[in-house]
Design a protein around this motif. Structure first.
Motif, short mmCIF file in Angstrom:
data_model
loop_
_atom_site.label_atom_id
_atom_site.label_comp_id
_atom_site.label_asym_id
_atom_site.label_seq_id
_atom_site.Cartn_x
_atom_site.Cartn_y
_atom_site.Cartn_z
N UNK A 178 49.33 45.76 24.41
CA UNK A 178 49.46 47.20 24.95
C UNK A 178 49.43 47.11 26.65
N UNK A 179 49.07 45.80 27.06
CA UNK A 179 49.25 45.51 28.59
C UNK A 179 50.50 45.71 29.09
N UNK A 180 50.52 46.50 30.03
CA UNK A 180 51.57 46.98 30.86
C UNK A 180 52.31 48.29 30.54
N UNK A 231 48.71 41.33 36.44
CA UNK A 231 49.73 41.91 37.23
C UNK A 231 49.93 43.58 36.82
N UNK A 232 49.51 44.01 35.76
CA UNK A 232 49.72 45.53 35.24
C UNK A 232 48.76 46.34 36.25
N UNK A 233 47.87 45.86 36.88
CA UNK A 233 47.12 46.67 37.83
C UNK A 233 47.92 47.02 39.14
N UNK A 274 48.82 50.62 31.56
CA UNK A 274 47.89 50.10 31.11
C UNK A 274 47.41 48.84 31.48
N UNK A 275 46.39 48.49 31.87
CA UNK A 275 46.05 47.21 32.01
C UNK A 275 45.02 46.74 30.96
N UNK A 311 39.54 43.53 39.30
CA UNK A 311 40.17 42.19 39.00
C UNK A 311 41.38 42.09 39.86
N UNK A 312 41.64 43.03 40.78
CA UNK A 312 42.90 42.78 41.60
C UNK A 312 42.45 42.39 42.78
N UNK A 313 41.06 41.96 43.03
CA UNK A 313 40.66 41.73 44.38
C UNK A 313 41.22 40.46 44.97
N UNK A 314 41.55 39.33 44.38
CA UNK A 314 42.08 38.05 44.78
C UNK A 314 43.57 37.92 44.54
N UNK A 315 44.13 39.26 44.27
CA UNK A 315 45.70 39.37 44.26
C UNK A 315 46.36 39.23 42.90
N UNK A 316 47.55 39.29 42.91
CA UNK A 316 48.25 39.03 41.67
C UNK A 316 48.05 37.80 40.87
N UNK A 317 48.06 38.03 39.54
CA UNK A 317 48.05 36.82 38.73
C UNK A 317 48.70 37.34 37.38
N UNK A 318 49.29 36.21 36.32
CA UNK A 318 49.93 36.84 35.36
C UNK A 318 48.90 37.47 34.38
#
Length: 223
Positions: A166-168, A89-91, A98-99, A79-86
């Motif tokens: 629990x994300x982040x 972002x936890x990745x 946690x993501x 999910x991080x392949x194309x960069x940061x998104x809202x």
């Protein structure tokens, strides 16, 4: 959540449950970030045999991690392949956070961030072997068969009531969800292709306890 306002309640529930079943349970300690490998594939292997602990108002539900998948830096299946998104972002936090994302509009998935801050990668927790709070997991899943409570990432999150709330969160400190160790050494660890993806499908980045009945997927893949 009740755990925040009354942190002693889950601890008393844990002890009461141990007394009721008459078992000796070694309560895991929270993993220190310093011991967590700074490499996605190494972390995926390291997490096999560790504990995933969920603190809930009604008690503690926990299990031993028996299956993971690594989604490393630059992985086209990650999910991080194309960069940061809202959403992801936890990745991109430092290792040990946690993501949580919703897959196919129906099932939540739990991942652990795995690199330095600003670098996106993660480890998917695919399955746990239930240890404590089995009755809680059965109520959450509305099933009785213990083997199927958390055998797969969506089932796991449903059993432990894990969702985007629990994300982040930091999994390397005590809280509603954390990673722990009770000193258990896992049985033989297998390694193979990841399950249910089309990109980079041949990458041998799935780790699991060989022959463990709580690992997801066909038995033939888990020998």
């Amino acid at each position: 959540m009740a755990i925040r306002s009354n942190p002693d309640r889950p601890a008393r529930t844990w002890l009461s449950e141990c007394e009721e079943i008459g078992a000796t349970v070694v309560r895991p300690r929270v993993l220190d970030r310093a011991e967590v490998p700074l490499d996605t594939a190494r972390l995926a292997r390291f997490l096999i045999g560790k504990m995933l602990v969920r603190m809930l108002a009604e008690g503690v539900a926990s299990g031993r991690i028996v299956e993971t998948e690594a989604y490393s830096i630059g992985d086209p299946a990650g999910h991080a392949y194309r960069g940061v998104t809202p959403r992801n972002r936890a990745l991109f936090l430092e290792r040990g956070y946690a993501y949580v994302y919703l897959a196919y509009g129906s099932s939540f998935m739990l991942n652990v961030s795995s690199e330095i801050s600003g670098v996106g990668a993660g480890v998917l927790i695919r399955a746990i072997e239930p240890i404590e709070g089995i009755a809680i997991m059965q109520r959450n899943r509305d099933i009785e068969r213990v083997r199927d409570l958390a055998r797969g990432p969506g089932r796991l999150c449903a059993a432990l009531d894990i969702d985007r709330r629990l994300d982040g969160i930091d999994l390397c400190q005590a809280g509603p969800l954390w990673l722990g160790s009770d000193g258990h050494a896992p049985d033989e660890i297998g390694q193979g292709k990841r399950i249910g993806i089309t990109r980079a499908a041949d990458s041998p980045l799935r780790f699991y306890v060989r022959g463990n009945g709580f690992v997801s997927g066909p038995r033939a893949l888990n020998q």
